[in-house]
Design a protein around this motif. Structure first.
Motif, PDB file in Angstrom:
ATOM      1  N   ILE A 148       0.831  -1.199   0.000  1.00  0.00           N
ATOM      2  CA  ILE A 148       0.000   0.000   0.000  1.00  0.00           C
ATOM      3  C   ILE A 148       0.867   1.251   0.000  1.00  0.00           C
ATOM      4  N   SER A 149       1.918   1.258   0.815  1.00  0.00           N
ATOM      5  CA  SER A 149       2.817   2.415   0.851  1.00  0.00           C
ATOM      6  C   SER A 149       3.473   2.635  -0.495  1.00  0.00           C
ATOM      7  N   MET A 150       3.958   1.562  -1.115  1.00  0.00           N
ATOM      8  CA  MET A 150       4.570   1.684  -2.438  1.00  0.00           C
ATOM      9  C   MET A 150       3.569   2.220  -3.457  1.00  0.00           C
ATOM     10  N   ALA A 151       2.335   1.711  -3.385  1.00  0.00           N
ATOM     11  CA  ALA A 151       1.313   2.125  -4.329  1.00  0.00           C
ATOM     12  C   ALA A 151       1.013   3.615  -4.215  1.00  0.00           C
ATOM     13  N   LEU A 152       0.854   4.096  -2.996  1.00  0.00           N
ATOM     14  CA  LEU A 152       0.552   5.515  -2.805  1.00  0.00           C
ATOM     15  C   LEU A 152       1.738   6.392  -3.161  1.00  0.00           C
ATOM     16  N   ALA A 153       2.946   5.938  -2.834  1.00  0.00           N
ATOM     17  CA  ALA A 153       4.130   6.706  -3.208  1.00  0.00           C
ATOM     18  C   ALA A 153       4.233   6.812  -4.720  1.00  0.00           C
ATOM     19  N   MET A 154       3.951   5.726  -5.408  1.00  0.00           N
ATOM     20  CA  MET A 154       3.969   5.756  -6.861  1.00  0.00           C
ATOM     21  C   MET A 154       2.916   6.707  -7.407  1.00  0.00           C
ATOM     22  N   LEU A 155       1.733   6.686  -6.806  1.00  0.00           N
ATOM     23  CA  LEU A 155       0.666   7.575  -7.255  1.00  0.00           C
ATOM     24  C   LEU A 155       1.067   9.035  -7.122  1.00  0.00           C
ATOM     25  N   LEU A 196      -2.344  10.175 -22.105  1.00  0.00           N
ATOM     26  CA  LEU A 196      -1.400   9.947 -21.017  1.00  0.00           C
ATOM     27  C   LEU A 196      -0.102  10.694 -21.274  1.00  0.00           C
ATOM     28  N   LEU A 197       0.428  11.350 -20.231  1.00  0.00           N
ATOM     29  CA  LEU A 197       1.712  12.040 -20.349  1.00  0.00           C
ATOM     30  C   LEU A 197       2.845  11.014 -20.285  1.00  0.00           C
ATOM     31  N   GLU A 198       3.752  11.068 -21.272  1.00  0.00           N
ATOM     32  CA  GLU A 198       4.837  10.103 -21.349  1.00  0.00           C
ATOM     33  C   GLU A 198       5.786  10.213 -20.156  1.00  0.00           C
ATOM     34  N   SER A 199       5.921  11.401 -19.593  1.00  0.00           N
ATOM     35  CA  SER A 199       6.820  11.584 -18.459  1.00  0.00           C
ATOM     36  C   SER A 199       6.359  10.768 -17.248  1.00  0.00           C
ATOM     37  N   PHE A 200       5.043  10.685 -17.053  1.00  0.00           N
ATOM     38  CA  PHE A 200       4.520   9.899 -15.939  1.00  0.00           C
ATOM     39  C   PHE A 200       4.796   8.418 -16.147  1.00  0.00           C
ATOM     40  N   SER A 201       4.547   7.932 -17.354  1.00  0.00           N
ATOM     41  CA  SER A 201       4.825   6.530 -17.662  1.00  0.00           C
ATOM     42  C   SER A 201       6.293   6.197 -17.427  1.00  0.00           C
ATOM     43  N   ALA A 202       7.165   7.114 -17.836  1.00  0.00           N
ATOM     44  CA  ALA A 202       8.605   6.887 -17.675  1.00  0.00           C
ATOM     45  C   ALA A 202       8.987   6.850 -16.191  1.00  0.00           C
ATOM     46  N   ASP A 203       8.403   7.752 -15.402  1.00  0.00           N
ATOM     47  CA  ASP A 203       8.754   7.828 -13.976  1.00  0.00           C
ATOM     48  C   ASP A 203       8.326   6.565 -13.231  1.00  0.00           C
ATOM     49  N   ILE A 204       7.086   6.120 -13.436  1.00  0.00           N
ATOM     50  CA  ILE A 204       6.628   4.951 -12.683  1.00  0.00           C
ATOM     51  C   ILE A 204       7.318   3.681 -13.179  1.00  0.00           C
ATOM     52  N   LYS A 205       7.720   3.670 -14.430  1.00  0.00           N
ATOM     53  CA  LYS A 205       8.486   2.533 -14.929  1.00  0.00           C
ATOM     54  C   LYS A 205       9.870   2.513 -14.291  1.00  0.00           C
ATOM     55  N   HIS A 206      10.494   3.675 -14.178  1.00  0.00           N
ATOM     56  CA  HIS A 206      11.852   3.778 -13.645  1.00  0.00           C
ATOM     57  C   HIS A 206      11.908   3.421 -12.165  1.00  0.00           C
ATOM     58  N   TYR A 207      11.016   3.993 -11.369  1.00  0.00           N
ATOM     59  CA  TYR A 207      11.087   3.814  -9.920  1.00  0.00           C
ATOM     60  C   TYR A 207      10.333   2.582  -9.425  1.00  0.00           C
ATOM     61  N   TYR A 208       9.218   2.236 -10.076  1.00  0.00           N
ATOM     62  CA  TYR A 208       8.342   1.196  -9.545  1.00  0.00           C
ATOM     63  C   TYR A 208       8.082   0.051 -10.519  1.00  0.00           C
ATOM     64  N   GLU A 209       8.756   0.052 -11.670  1.00  0.00           N
ATOM     65  CA  GLU A 209       8.546  -0.977 -12.691  1.00  0.00           C
ATOM     66  C   GLU A 209       7.056  -1.119 -13.015  1.00  0.00           C
ATOM     67  N   SER A 210       6.397   0.005 -13.182  1.00  0.00           N
ATOM     68  CA  SER A 210       4.943   0.040 -13.338  1.00  0.00           C
ATOM     69  C   SER A 210       4.546   0.400 -14.755  1.00  0.00           C
ATOM     70  N   GLU A 211       3.279   0.251 -15.027  1.00  0.00           N
ATOM     71  CA  GLU A 211       2.761   0.602 -16.337  1.00  0.00           C
ATOM     72  C   GLU A 211       1.349   1.166 -16.222  1.00  0.00           C
ATOM     73  N   VAL A 212       0.957   1.894 -17.272  1.00  0.00           N
ATOM     74  CA  VAL A 212      -0.395   2.445 -17.360  1.00  0.00           C
ATOM     75  C   VAL A 212      -1.091   1.764 -18.530  1.00  0.00           C
ATOM     76  N   LEU A 213      -2.307   1.312 -18.310  1.00  0.00           N
ATOM     77  CA  LEU A 213      -3.089   0.680 -19.358  1.00  0.00           C
ATOM     78  C   LEU A 213      -4.349   1.490 -19.598  1.00  0.00           C
ATOM     79  N   THR A 214      -4.748   1.578 -20.847  1.00  0.00           N
ATOM     80  CA  THR A 214      -5.964   2.315 -21.189  1.00  0.00           C
ATOM     81  C   THR A 214      -7.101   1.332 -21.439  1.00  0.00           C
ATOM     82  N   LEU A 215      -8.290   1.736 -21.028  1.00  0.00           N
ATOM     83  CA  LEU A 215      -9.495   0.927 -21.189  1.00  0.00           C
ATOM     84  C   LEU A 215     -10.625   1.799 -21.698  1.00  0.00           C
ATOM     85  N   ASN A 216     -11.601   1.156 -22.290  1.00  0.00           N
ATOM     86  CA  ASN A 216     -12.827   1.839 -22.667  1.00  0.00           C
ATOM     87  C   ASN A 216     -13.818   1.687 -21.522  1.00  0.00           C
TER      88      ASN A 216
END
Length: 406
Positions: A70-77, A139-159
């Motif tokens: 939970i802490s990691m998730a909120l920090a990433m957010l 989606l802003l590319e800078s955000f995707s890059a940051d969460i990938k760099h620090y948290y190995e995360s990704e953003v997915l788009t949905l309808n």
């Protein structure tokens, strides 16, 4: 089957699978301590605060959460927030930005993430997060890059136009795939239209360093309260165990270890004293317990238990001072500048399974007797607490309260 812990947190994003590799503890500390030093105590304070809010909200129910996730998730957010929203979120996690910069916070979580992932071959752990954004937003590319760099995360788009069925089915399919089928149907659907969903899931499987005696498990009474008695399968082991009868708090506890970096505290409060013990839980309390535990001859009885709990943390975080995420005043302008976003759902689900087996179970009953000493009998046949830590980093992997083991 070995001790299993399955946890799904409907939160945020970070990788798919972890492959656990062994590392020398001294090397781990030399290379990473300067990055995550201080995170353990801060994360623990947030964990116990959230835990106590849950207890107050559900005073007679089981509680089970994964605080470090939970802490990691909120920090990433927080990487997607600006202004007051970002300051409030980091403050709510326990960080003082005059003492630790945002870069240091994210570097700390980055190294903590890596340390947990690489520190042990004996624990099978799959941790993942994903941020789901409405496909109509850019989606802003800078955000995707940051969460990938620090948290190995990704953003997915949905309808999210067909939010009642298609979106939830896609989210469930994503998690099932990433968790190798260990987590199914964690998301039943949305109760209102949305544009932003954050999910987090964790699968954890550990084996006891000292197994329980498979042949000794038998049904016994568990006293939920003065009027409710249940039959539960009770596991047993006897031997030299780290034990403490606390002189400051009305409880006894034992510490058991996994075959690896995981360590578990089982705390048995005196009858009617559960809230007294919970109120006193803190980083200092854990530190004191760790120092005061002594090796003792113990006959230990613990329920073979499965717990499944789910939470929507929205109102809980608001009570803890993190309110901007759920209002029209929130600032997620580092995720997208197309619309004024607010967090739609903060949902956390956890499942815990405890069973007997550990390493080297074959040819061993898990029972060792010393005829020269009279064993302490600890029978967890009434509500108790469970806390699981990674003992390299002292990260709080899981916090739980077992009121009803059935």
């Amino acid at each position: 089957m070995p001790l299993l812990l399955y946890t799904c947190l409907l939160w945020l994003s970070s990788s798919g699978l972890w492959t656990i590799q062994a590392m020398d503890p001294n090397t781990v500390y030399m290379n990473t301590s300067r990055h995550h030093r201080g995170l353990a105590s801060v994360n623990a304070d947030f964990a116990f605060s959230l835990y106590k809010h849950l207890v107050a909200f559900s005073p007679k129910k089981n509680i089970f959460i994964s605080p470090v996730s939970i802490s990691m998730a909120l920090a990433m957010l927080s990487l997607g927030t600006c202004g007051h929203t970002r300051a409030q979120l980091l403050w709510g996690l326990g960080f003082n930005l005059t003492e630790k910069s945002e870069a240091e916070i994210h570097q700390g979580f980055q190294h903590l993430h890596q340390l947990l992932a690489e520190s042990d071959t004996s624990l099978e752990m799959t941790l993942g997060n994903a941020l789901f954004l409405d496909g109509s937003l850019k989606l802003l590319e800078s955000f995707s890059a940051d969460i990938k760099h620090y948290y190995e995360s990704e953003v997915l788009t949905l309808n999210f136009q067909d939010w009642a069925t298609i979106a939830s089915r896609q989210i469930n399919g994503y998690v099932k795939s990433k968790a190798q089928g260990k987590i199914n149907d964690l998301f039943s659907g949305l109760d209102s239209p949305t544009v932003l969903i954050l999910i987090n899931y964790i699968f954890f499987k550990g084996t006891w360093k000292q197994p329980f005696d498979l042949a000794s498990t038998r049904e016994e009474n568990f006293y939920v309260d003065e009027t409710t008695v249940l039959k539960v399968p009770m596991m047993f082991q006897s031997g030299t165990i780290s034990y403490l009868h606390d002189s400051e708090l009305p409880c006894q506890l034992v510490q058991l270890n996994y075959a690896g970096n995981g360590t578990v505290f089982f705390i048995l409060p005196e009858k009617g004293k559960m809230n007294t013990v919970i109120t006193a839980l803190s980083w200092d309390t854990i530190d004191r317990w760790s120092a005061d535990l002594t090796s003792s001859q113990v006959d230990l009885y613990i329920p073979k238990v499965t717990i499944s709990e789910a939470y929507d943390f929205g109102s809980m975080l608001e009570e803890m001072g993190i309110a901007d995420l759920f209002t029209n005043h929130t600032n997620f302008s580092r995720i997208t500048q197309d619309a004024q976003l607010k967090l739609s759902k903060v949902f956390h689900k956890a499942v815990l399974q405890l069973s007997e087996e550990g390493v080297n179970t074959t040819g061993s009953t898990g029972v060792t007797l010393n005829p020269m000493s009279k064993p302490i009998i600890m029978r967890f046949n009434q509500p108790f607490l469970i806390m699981i830590f990674d003992h390299f980093t002292w990260s709080s992997l899981f916090l739980g309260r077992v009121v009803n083991p059935v």
